[in-house]
Scaffold this active site. Structure first.
Site, PDB file in Angstrom:
ATOM      1  N   TYR A  48       0.858  -1.192   0.000  1.00  0.00           N
ATOM      2  CA  TYR A  48       0.000   0.000   0.000  1.00  0.00           C
ATOM      3  C   TYR A  48       0.890   1.236   0.000  1.00  0.00           C
ATOM      4  CZ  TYR A  48      -3.787  -3.080   1.806  1.00  0.00           C
ATOM      5  OH  TYR A  48      -4.711  -4.071   2.005  1.00  0.00           O
ATOM      6  N   LEU A  84     -20.918   1.137  -1.904  1.00  0.00           N
ATOM      7  CA  LEU A  84     -22.039   0.969  -0.987  1.00  0.00           C
ATOM      8  C   LEU A  84     -22.392   2.240  -0.223  1.00  0.00           C
ATOM      9  CD1 LEU A  84     -21.121  -2.582   0.356  1.00  0.00           C
ATOM     10  CD2 LEU A  84     -22.855  -2.002  -1.354  1.00  0.00           C
TER      11      LEU A  84
END
Length: 316
Positions: free
Chosen positions: A53, A220
């Site tokens: 990351y 979402l």
């Protein structure tokens, strides 16, 4: 706030884990510091990162998330306040080979500890399987790191049910460290990577489960309503497959329930995961402090049986 025990470890996490994939990607250093400060103020005490990351940004090479976390820990002098999880096994190069050999693990932990500016990580994950290294070799490498005090507990992510079970069997047979936590991709949008065989293995072996992409990369939250909304954005590669009829049903169910409670769709999506069988805590990211409001909402209420079933049917 009820803290959650991760497997058979003595690690206790808040009901939501902060996803450190945004550090150095959609949140710069100053923004990341603010997010971590406010996360702690909410009582969230665990950060999930990985050595690769935030490799996705074009100017990055990997390790940026760990580096920002390390600088934060060093500046704030609060290492003991946080559970730090990171991972090994992915390549720093896009499309590169996975590697969970002993040689790679032993080298990678030193790089991660240097970036994190700490002597140990609380939870060290096998990020991806390379499908060739014997599980005994991987677990043996972790055993060395645990004995050296560089790693407290180990976990696994993205393993097939077969390799996960093989690893658990090998740990038991050879008296090697056992994976205490499993981290699958899991959300209303993606259920099949955990439910079924993997879920049963986790429950049978008392593994903590910390699903990632809990908000399906923002899908979402209801922020994006069509493919046009994500075109050209950093999240396009993660979101483009969700805009089908099933995705629309999920968003409608989320909106109906969130409107009823007057809270965010993101909070509803997180609550659904938190109330699913075998789940310890979902991992969720935020790129702005105001996004943390949904975490607070999710940790302070529960969905009814009827609401859970509505979401189950929409996402089934």
């Amino acid at each position: 706030m009820e803290m959650k025990i991760l497997g058979s470890s003595n690690l206790r996490t808040a009901p939501i884990i902060f996803g450190g994939n945004v550090f150095g990607w959609t949140a710069n250093k100053n923004e990341s510091y603010k997010l971590m400060d406010e996360m702690l103020d909410l009582g969230i005490n665990m950060i999930d990162s990985a050595d690769v990351y935030s490799r996705w940004a074009s100017e990055n090479k990997g390790g940026e998330s760990e580096r920002i976390i390390g600088e934060y820990l060093n500046d704030r002098k609060n290492r003991e306040d946080l559970i730090i999880a990171t991972k090994v096994g992915s390549s720093m190069q896009q499309g590169g080979d996975k590697d969970i050999s002993e040689a790679h693990i032993i080298e990678a932990i030193e790089d991660s500890l240097n970036r994190l500016k700490t002597d140990y990580v609380d939870l060290y994950f096998t990020h991806w399987d390379d499908n060739k290294t014997p599980v005994e070799e991987t677990l043996g490498a972790y055993e060395k790191l645990i004995k050296q005090g560089k790693v407290r507990y180990i976990g696994a992510s993205n393993l097939s049910p077969e390799r996960l079970q093989e690893s658990l069997d090998a740990a038991r047979t050879n008296n090697l460290p056992k994976y205490e936590v499993y981290q699958p991709e899991y959300s209303l949008a993606v259920r099949d990577k955990y439910e079924g065989k993997t879920q049963q293995i986790c429950m049978d072996n008392n593994l903590g489960v910390t699903g990632y992409f809990s908000l399906a990369s923002g899908f979402l939250t209801g922020k994006y309503q069509s493919k046009e909304d994500i075109k050209g954005t950093d999240r396009e590669q993660f979101l483009k497959s969700y805009f089908d009829e099933r995705g629309k049903k999920i968003l409608k169910a989320l909106k109906d329930i969130s409107d009823h409670h007057n809270i965010s769709q993101a909070a509803i999506a997180l609550m659904w995961i938190m109330q699913r069988p075998g789940i310890t805590a979902p991992i969720a990211s935020a790129s702005k402090p105001e996004h943390l409001q949904s975490f607070k909402e999710a940790m302070n209420m529960e969905l009814s049986t009827e609401e859970m079933e509505k979401l189950n049917q929409a996402s089934g």
